[in-house]
Design a protein around this motif. Structure first.
Motif, PDB file in Angstrom:
ATOM      1  N   VAL A 199      25.231  10.366  29.177  1.00 14.97           N
ATOM      2  CA  VAL A 199      24.306   9.335  29.639  1.00 14.97           C
ATOM      3  C   VAL A 199      24.755   8.785  30.987  1.00 14.97           C
ATOM      4  N   GLY A 200      26.067   8.615  31.159  1.00  9.67           N
ATOM      5  CA  GLY A 200      26.572   8.105  32.426  1.00  9.67           C
ATOM      6  C   GLY A 200      26.480   9.109  33.552  1.00  9.67           C
ATOM      7  N   ALA A 201      26.728  10.388  33.241  1.00 10.11           N
ATOM      8  CA  ALA A 201      26.757  11.421  34.287  1.00 10.11           C
ATOM      9  C   ALA A 201      25.365  11.900  34.672  1.00 10.11           C
ATOM     10  N   ASP A 202      24.501  12.113  33.688  1.00  7.64           N
ATOM     11  CA  ASP A 202      23.194  12.733  33.947  1.00  7.64           C
ATOM     12  C   ASP A 202      22.021  11.761  33.900  1.00  7.64           C
ATOM     13  N   ASP A 203      22.227  10.576  33.331  1.00  8.66           N
ATOM     14  CA  ASP A 203      21.172   9.565  33.178  1.00  8.66           C
ATOM     15  C   ASP A 203      19.911  10.147  32.548  1.00  8.66           C
ATOM     16  N   PRO A 204      20.023  10.804  31.375  1.00  5.17           N
ATOM     17  CA  PRO A 204      18.838  11.401  30.741  1.00  5.17           C
ATOM     18  C   PRO A 204      17.922  10.341  30.152  1.00  5.17           C
ATOM     19  N   ALA A 231      24.934   1.760  31.511  1.00  2.00           N
ATOM     20  CA  ALA A 231      24.484   0.914  32.612  1.00  2.00           C
ATOM     21  C   ALA A 231      23.192   0.182  32.266  1.00  2.00           C
ATOM     22  N   PRO A 232      23.042  -1.056  32.746  1.00  6.03           N
ATOM     23  CA  PRO A 232      21.816  -1.824  32.455  1.00  6.03           C
ATOM     24  C   PRO A 232      20.551  -1.145  32.932  1.00  6.03           C
ATOM     25  N   ASP A 233      20.648  -0.347  34.009  1.00  3.22           N
ATOM     26  CA  ASP A 233      19.457   0.315  34.546  1.00  3.22           C
ATOM     27  C   ASP A 233      19.350   1.776  34.122  1.00  3.22           C
ATOM     28  N   ALA A 234      20.086   2.172  33.085  1.00  7.69           N
ATOM     29  CA  ALA A 234      20.045   3.558  32.614  1.00  7.69           C
ATOM     30  C   ALA A 234      18.643   3.913  32.136  1.00  7.69           C
TER      31      ALA A 234
END
Length: 352
Positions: A199-204, A231-234
């Motif tokens: 989730v952090g690396a690719d922001d799927p 992240a809040p904006d993920a």
């Protein structure tokens, strides 16, 4: 032996069952037939806390109208008092003379309805259209037996087993046909799981989408596992379903929590670390491996440590199917059952 009219009624009951929601309770349908074979009433289970299918159908009849009738139901009438009373008792009190059901109830709490009906003098027959009924609630039955949802672990890889190039880039290893298949399978799941690293690396987005990028009607609940902050904006926070975050590496605890929420089918799409963990812990019921005809080399393996020290300890699989998707190949494989998850009981039907 079931009559042709009763078989037709069972097929109708299965259609009705599909109207009910998936969740903590099974999808069940019922048809009440008169002694001469006419349909008197139909019903299905609309969700936890609502009448079961048999009671739903009986509620449409005047008092005494079901006397001598045949109740055709996709699952053995329950013998349990939870939010609602036992369906077996409701059928007996309605004066039903015969009950035809497709499959026996697999839970310790709700089973026994057929025996109770027979003790009351009701003629009971089971196994009518049983395969179709079991297929309909296959995931729910699996949850009862294992205490956890059915888990499909998916990954895409190059022909040489890499999930990404050495610089970390991985979009797109596979082609459009494979990606469409993935999104269709996402839509069939109750939850889609990823790790905080992915989730952090690719922001799927963790959504199920059509070829044009629009959202499909059915969307799995996004689940993020790991102790890192999201992240809040993920993108996952903008999912149409409210995401669930589990700050743990205890996958069994996560699956137990999801089971308690009524999740029956989980789609794991969280990168090599998470995929390896599910396989290593024996929690993968199905592996979906999308293989692209490309070579990447390097160190970005599709799977990591599986706890296999020797070839004798290799995790053996049975290939369920092979499918060509454009230039890519989908291998669906099922681990050969071992360990404690091969059996168990998760009692839920009584909650309705």
């Amino acid at each position: 032996m079931a009559s042709a009219v009763e078989i037709d009624a069972m097929r109708r009951a299965l259609q009705l069952a599909r109207r009910g929601p998936r969740g903590l309770n099974p999808q069940v349908g019922a048809v009440i037939l008169s002694p001469t074979g006419e349909v008197l009433a139909e019903g299905y289970h609309r969700g936890a806390g609502t009448p079961h299918a048999e009671v739903d159908a009986l509620s449409q009849l005047a008092p005494g109208a079901a006397r001598g009738a045949t109740a055709v139901v996709t699952l053995e009438p329950c013998n349990h008092t939870g939010r609602t009373g036992p369906c077996a008792v409701a059928l007996i009190e309605a004066g039903v003379g015969r009950v035809v059901h497709a499959i026996d109830d697999p839970t310790d709490t709700a089973t026994g309805g057929a025996a109770r009906l027979r003790d009351a003098g009701v003629d009971v027959e089971s196994g009518v259209e049983g395969d179709a009924a079991e297929h309909l609630i296959h995931d729910w039955i699996g949850l009862q037996r294992t205490g956890r949802p059915h888990v499909s672990v998916k990954w895409a890889q190059s022909l040489d087993g890499r999930a990404a190039a050495d610089d970390g880039s991985s979009q797109w290893i596979t082609g459009p046909a494979a990606r469409r298949d993935v999104h269709a399978r996402r839509a069939q799941a109750d939850a889609i799981v990823a790790g905080t690293g992915t989730v952090g690396a690719d922001d799927p987005a963790l959504t199920a989408r059509a070829a044009d990028g629009s959202l499909l009607d059915a969307q799995p609940v996004p689940v993020v596992i790991g102790k890192s902050e999201t992240a809040p904006d993920a993108a996952v926070r903008r999912h149409p379903r409210e995401p669930l975050f589990f700050a743990t590496h205890d996958l069994r605890a996560v699956l137990a929590d999801l089971a308690d929420r009524g999740v029956q089918r989980v789609f794991v799409e969280g990168g090599p670390t998470l995929a390896s963990a599910f396989v290593r812990e024996g929690l993968a019921d199905e592996l979906l491996v999308y293989v692209a005809p490309v070579l990447l080399g390097g160190s970005r393996l599709a799977l990591g440590d599986l706890g296999v020290p020797t070839i004798d300890a290799a995790r053996r699989l049975d290939v369920a199917s092979l499918q060509t998707l454009g230039d890519d190949l989908l291998i669906v494989a099922v681990p050969r059952p071992t360990g404690p998850d091969a059996a168990g009981t998760h009692e839920n039907r009584g909650e309705a």
